[in-house]
Design an enzyme around this catalytic site. Structure first.
Site, PDB file in Angstrom:
ATOM      1  N   GLU A 157      30.030  32.943 -65.821  1.00  0.00           N
ATOM      2  CA  GLU A 157      29.196  32.976 -67.075  1.00  0.00           C
ATOM      3  C   GLU A 157      29.535  34.087 -67.888  1.00  0.00           C
ATOM      4  OE1 GLU A 157      25.742  32.205 -65.076  1.00  0.00           O
ATOM      5  OE2 GLU A 157      26.138  30.042 -64.590  1.00  0.00           O
ATOM      6  N   ASN A 197      21.383  34.856 -57.065  1.00  0.00           N
ATOM      7  CA  ASN A 197      21.497  35.088 -58.306  1.00  0.00           C
ATOM      8  C   ASN A 197      20.686  34.637 -59.361  1.00  0.00           C
ATOM      9  OD1 ASN A 197      22.506  35.990 -60.996  1.00  0.00           O
ATOM     10  ND2 ASN A 197      24.410  34.685 -60.757  1.00  0.00           N
ATOM     11  N   GLU A 199      33.431  30.537 -56.721  1.00  0.00           N
ATOM     12  CA  GLU A 199      32.553  29.795 -57.259  1.00  0.00           C
ATOM     13  C   GLU A 199      33.096  28.699 -58.459  1.00  0.00           C
ATOM     14  OE1 GLU A 199      28.249  31.659 -57.170  1.00  0.00           O
ATOM     15  OE2 GLU A 199      29.320  32.198 -58.990  1.00  0.00           O
ATOM     16  N   LYS A 203      20.244  34.924 -62.363  1.00  0.00           N
ATOM     17  CA  LYS A 203      20.841  34.915 -63.792  1.00  0.00           C
ATOM     18  C   LYS A 203      19.460  35.244 -64.806  1.00  0.00           C
ATOM     19  CE  LYS A 203      23.730  31.308 -62.168  1.00  0.00           C
ATOM     20  NZ  LYS A 203      24.720  30.087 -62.307  1.00  0.00           N
ATOM     21  N   GLY A 220      25.745  24.932 -61.116  1.00  0.00           N
ATOM     22  CA  GLY A 220      24.363  24.190 -61.898  1.00  0.00           C
ATOM     23  C   GLY A 220      24.721  22.847 -62.073  1.00  0.00           C
ATOM     24  N   SER A 274      26.033  25.050 -56.589  1.00  0.00           N
ATOM     25  CA  SER A 274      25.249  24.209 -55.973  1.00  0.00           C
ATOM     26  C   SER A 274      25.010  24.140 -54.576  1.00  0.00           C
ATOM     27  CB  SER A 274      25.780  22.537 -56.352  1.00  0.00           C
ATOM     28  OG  SER A 274      25.948  22.500 -57.847  1.00  0.00           O
ATOM     29  N   HIS A 319      31.367  37.131 -62.934  1.00  0.00           N
ATOM     30  CA  HIS A 319      30.796  35.684 -62.842  1.00  0.00           C
ATOM     31  C   HIS A 319      31.272  35.071 -63.879  1.00  0.00           C
ATOM     32  CE1 HIS A 319      27.850  32.495 -62.587  1.00  0.00           C
ATOM     33  NE2 HIS A 319      27.673  32.870 -61.671  1.00  0.00           N
TER      34      HIS A 319
HETATM   35  P1  13P Z   1      23.901  27.267 -58.793  1.00  0.00           P
HETATM   36  O1  13P Z   1      23.626  27.788 -57.390  1.00  0.00           O
HETATM   37  O2  13P Z   1      22.606  27.111 -59.647  1.00  0.00           O
HETATM   38  O3  13P Z   1      24.841  26.165 -58.951  1.00  0.00           O
HETATM   39  O4  13P Z   1      24.629  28.274 -59.409  1.00  0.00           O
HETATM   40  C1  13P Z   1      25.764  29.303 -58.770  1.00  0.00           C
HETATM   41  C2  13P Z   1      25.996  30.637 -58.955  1.00  0.00           C
HETATM   42  O5  13P Z   1      26.452  30.530 -60.203  1.00  0.00           O
HETATM   43  C3  13P Z   1      25.562  31.587 -58.471  1.00  0.00           C
HETATM   44  O6  13P Z   1      26.219  32.789 -59.037  1.00  0.00           O
END
Ligand code: 13P
Length: 251
Positions: free
Chosen positions: A100, A10, A168, A12, A174, A212, A98
């Site tokens: 976010e 992803n 997640e 983003k 992150g 992560s 997601h």
């Molecule tokens: P990270 O791998 O950067 O922690 O992000 C995970 C994520 O949100 C994938 O959708």
């Protein structure tokens, strides 16, 4: 039952055409040179790059997906992208729900469910994301939160072919922090059990772990029961970082 893993990146809100094209080409080349490709590999770029990335990967097993879609097919929704538009641009998957988006855009389970249904109706595979906050984990609510999200975000008509669930934990995204392998296994077993009460082919649904994931921890996470792949953020942006994660799914 053997479930074909899915290793998904992803991106983003990262990536402009030149650099992203180079990274995607590098990933497609690595896949082309692999002896066996025993997993599905997906990149979800920003919407602006979907068409271009799909063109670059059209002769590769590498697949392209969207990071979100609107619940409606078309209409007066300025700035949004429908599932049919993603498909038209070359996507085969859409991430929905997601954390976010749940946080930044106030998406509820009902909204996520409607988006997943729209994705499936357009012929895409929906990747439905769930996960607890740190506060919820610390107060012992993780499994209840996951059950609530799985149950209420799952699209009507979900099958092992058209729906993927990604666990997640919000606090692991992150941050460089991951739950213990035991905690991941516990949540994934719990999701499998929840799904068994909701659909007939729950055993075949791909359950991804995200948060992560990197080259150094992917093998341990992918080896866990009921973990059928990964949803990777930061470590998917560069082919050289993503490849060691993809390799854990190739074996
Ligand atoms: P990270 O791998 O950067 O922690 O992000 C995970 C994520 O949100 C994938 O959708």
């Amino acid at each position: 039952m053997t479930v074909r893993p899915l290793i998904a990146g992803n991106w983003k809100m990262n990536g402009l055409a030149d650099e992203s094209s180079a990274e995607l080409k590098a990933l497609a080349d690595l896949l082309a040179n692999a002896d066996t490709v025993a997993c599905d590999v997906l990149i979800c770029p920003p919407a602006t790059l979907i068409y271009q990335m799909a063109q670059i990967s059209k002769d590769s097993v590498l697949q392209i997906g969207g990071q979100d879609c609107h619940a409606n097919v078309s209409g007066a929704h300025t700035g949004d992208t429908s599932a049919a538009m993603l498909k038209d641009a070359g996507a085969t998957y859409a991430i929905v729900g997601h954390s976010e988006r749940r946080t930044d855009h106030g998406e509820t389970n009902a909204v996520v469910k409607a988006k997943a249904e729209a994705a499936i109706a357009a012929g895409l595979i929906a990747i439905v994301c769930v996960g607890e906050t740190l506060e919820q984990r610390e107060s012992g609510e993780t499994l209840a939160v996951i059950t609530d999200q799985v149950k209420n975000s799952l699209p009507v008509g979900a099958t092992a072919e058209n729906t993927v669930i990604a666990y997640e934990p919000v606090w692991a995204i992150g941050t460089g922090k991951t739950p213990t392998p035991e905690d991941v296994a516990e949540v994934h077993a719990h999701m499998r059990k929840d799904l068994a009460g909701l659909m007939s082919d729950a055993d075949g649904v791909r359950l991804l772990y995200g948060g992560s994931v990197k080259g150094s921890n992917a093998a341990e996470l992918m080896a866990l029961d009921n973990v059928n792949g990964a949803l990777v953020g930061g470590a998917s942006l560069k082919a050289s970082d993503f490849w060691p994660i993809v390799e854990t799914g190739l074996k």
